[in-house]
Design an enzyme around this catalytic site. Structure first.
Site, PDB file in Angstrom:
ATOM      1  N   CYS A 120       0.604  -1.173   0.064  1.00 18.83           N
ATOM      2  CA  CYS A 120      -0.077  -0.012   0.144  1.00 18.83           C
ATOM      3  C   CYS A 120       0.921   1.283  -0.088  1.00 18.83           C
ATOM      4  O   CYS A 120       0.392   2.363  -0.321  1.00 18.83           O
ATOM      5  CB  CYS A 120      -0.821   0.124   1.311  1.00 18.83           C
ATOM      6  SG  CYS A 120      -2.166  -1.157   1.343  1.00 18.83           S
ATOM      7  N   LYS A 173     -26.000  -2.954   6.568  1.00 21.57           N
ATOM      8  CA  LYS A 173     -24.814  -1.882   6.913  1.00 21.57           C
ATOM      9  C   LYS A 173     -24.930  -0.921   5.750  1.00 21.57           C
ATOM     10  O   LYS A 173     -24.792  -1.276   4.461  1.00 21.57           O
ATOM     11  CB  LYS A 173     -23.589  -2.631   7.117  1.00 21.57           C
ATOM     12  CG  LYS A 173     -22.694  -1.672   7.998  1.00 21.57           C
ATOM     13  CD  LYS A 173     -21.387  -2.445   8.134  1.00 21.57           C
ATOM     14  CE  LYS A 173     -20.346  -1.479   8.899  1.00 21.57           C
ATOM     15  NZ  LYS A 173     -19.267  -1.450   8.502  1.00 21.57           N
ATOM     16  N   LYS A 177     -20.257   2.410   0.893  1.00 20.35           N
ATOM     17  CA  LYS A 177     -20.302   2.785  -0.363  1.00 20.35           C
ATOM     18  C   LYS A 177     -20.219   1.577  -1.395  1.00 20.35           C
ATOM     19  O   LYS A 177     -20.784   1.683  -2.434  1.00 20.35           O
ATOM     20  CB  LYS A 177     -18.999   3.420  -0.508  1.00 20.35           C
ATOM     21  CG  LYS A 177     -19.187   5.019  -0.466  1.00 20.35           C
ATOM     22  CD  LYS A 177     -17.971   6.003  -0.785  1.00 20.35           C
ATOM     23  CE  LYS A 177     -18.205   7.197  -1.032  1.00 20.35           C
ATOM     24  NZ  LYS A 177     -17.325   8.187  -1.289  1.00 20.35           N
TER      25      LYS A 177
END
Ligand code: ZN
Length: 494
Positions: free
Chosen positions: A131, A292, A295
């Site tokens: 990352c 839940k 996005k």
């Protein structure tokens, strides 16, 4: 009561993205309390705002090819616009990029440093090479980066730390004895056991080479302030020069930030010997149709869209009608429409329309003369008492429940008395007077929740759009005054 100060805050919202329903929920709740305490004669200061520094904002801005300030200005506008749309009556809006805030935070950092509460040390963090960035412990899944399925490296970075550990006993005493009241009660117990496990010192800075979008430490220009002092101090700087309101009566927040508020925030205040807030009230989360909100699922509820599609008051009403404040709840547009039609259009809208039409038809639109009080006036008083006690305990849904009981009893009163058949003018006049007075009570009691509607009712009653708990006295409506029937409230949704 006169001169009684009431300071209420929402958290400042992080501006890496536009506002969602969770932001709207907290802010409307604060607005409801604000309006309630205002009608009770208190001097209220209601603060909300935005948290604008940090790595996430820096990165999102970069990814959009914008300067951080330019990027946050756009997001902040969407927050401010939404609050206007939702009728939020905040007294100020603090941005952590405000120059006066930044100046004050620097002073506070220097003072904490001078007094020995901040010292130079290290913070340890997980770094994922894949990352190319730091991950927090909560980012990890089974100890691995969720994206690269590899264990991250544990890296040590130079940082300044705040002596949180030295406040452990003091915090326990404050919370145990409700000198800092944590509500609902389950939250208090949760926090006590969390603190008893032991508090560690926390880092309050990052190397500037890592995070440049932040307030520079006044005692080390190579570092920027990391979250805590910058974010929490908004509650003080946001008052601007209105220091008389300190400390907050109520601080509202979602459960994910209670830990840092009840430990770090309070310890910072203790370190500087400042008064601490009286109550922190924690509300729950939303699911959407049982799932839940996320996005990726594409089910994020946009409060702006909802307030445009439906009435703003319908949204405000719905959010606090069904879900006990403080508990998790489910958002369902279907239920919103059901409640709109049955409770707002059928019950409330109809009641107002029926009573005003009958007054016009039989008394030329003048408030008739009362002859006697009856069970309706008793019910108005009972409702007022119950609402008062529920509001004092953050039980918004109970308050609304009681108000809507009064509304449905009023509709029943019309039906039971077959009011449209009564020919005796005096009798009819008395019943209508009682109903008009009830509408005035309903208007005042619903004002914190649905202010636009409450104002509309007052207007239709031919009264000034003023709201005061002291006006909840039977018989204040003057006979002979002209009502001003307007359009029917809440057109039904098909
Ligand atoms: Zn990774």
């Amino acid at each position: 009561m006169i001169g009684f100060k009431f300071y209420i805050t929402t958290p400042i919202y992080y501006v890496n993205d536009v506002p969602h329903i969770g932001h709207a929920y907290t802010t409307i709740a604060a607005d409801i309390l604000t309006r309630w305490h205002r009608i009770k004669g208190k001097e209220v200061f209601f603060l909300t705002g935005t948290d604008e520094h940090g790595k996430k904002v820096q990165e999102v801005a970069e990814s959009k090819g914008k300067q951080p300030k330019e990027f946050v200005d756009g997001i902040v506008k969407s927050f401010k616009d939404l609050w206007i749309k939702l009728n939020i009556s905040n007294d100020d809006f603090i941005r952590t990029t405000d120059a006066d805030h930044e100046e004050e935070v620097k002073k506070v950092l220097q003072e904490l440093f001078d007094k020995g509460f901040i010292y130079k040390g290290h913070y340890e963090s997980y770094y994922c090479v894949g990352c190319e960035q730091y991950l927090t412990r909560s980012d990890l899944v089974d100890g691995c980066c969720p994206l690269h399925k590899k264990e991250p490296e544990l890296k040590k970075e130079e940082a300044y730390l705040f002596k949180l550990s030295s406040f452990q006993d003091q915090l326990l005493d404050l919370i145990e004895n409700d000198k800092l009241q944590l509500l609902p009660l389950s939250r208090k117990n949760e926090m006590l056991s969390f603190i008893r496990e032991g508090l560690k010192d926390i880092s309050i800075s990052r190397k500037k080479s890592e995070v440049y979008w932040g307030i520079e430490l006044p005692f080390d220009k190579e570092h920027t302030c990391y979250v805590w002092v910058d974010a929490f101090w908004n509650y003080i700087t946001g008052l601007r020069k209105n220091e008389k309101f300190w400390p907050p009566e109520v601080q509202l927040m979602a459960k994910d930030i209670l830990r840092v508020h009840s430990t770090i925030w309070i310890s910072l205040l203790l370190a500087l010997k400042l008064k601490i807030p009286k109550t922190m009230f924690v509300h729950g989360y939303f699911t959407v149709d049982g799932k839940k909100m996320s996005k990726t699922l594409g089910n994020v509820v946009d409060p702006k869209e909802l307030s445009e599609k439906y009435d703003v008051d319908a949204l405000r009403y719905y959010l606090f009608r069904g879900i006990p404040f403080g508990q998790d709840g489910d958002f369902s547009e279907k239920v919103l429409i059901e409640r709109y039609n049955s409770e707002l259009a059928d019950s409330l809208g109809n009641l107002i329309n029926r009573v005003l039409v009958l007054t016009e038809k039989n008394f030329n639109g003048n408030v008739p003369q009362p002859t006697e009080k009856d069970k309706l006036s008793e019910l108005c008083f009972e409702t007022m008492e119950k609402v008062n006690s529920s509001m004092g305990n953050f039980q918004f849904h109970n308050a609304l429940n009681d108000i809507w009981h009064l509304i449905s009893e009023s509709n029943k009163y019309i039906n039971d008395n077959k009011i449209w058949e009564i020919e005796d003018k005096q009798k009819l006049g008395n019943l209508l007077y009682n109903l008009l007075e009830t509408l005035r009570f309903v208007s005042i009691l619903t004002y914190p929740f649905i202010p636009e509607t409450a104002e509309n009712i007052m207007e239709q009653l031919g009264l000034e759009k003023k709201f005061s708990f002291d006006d909840l006295k039977w018989g204040k409506l003057e006979s002979g005054k002209k009502i001003k029937r307007g359009k029917v409230l809440f057109q039904k949704i098909k």
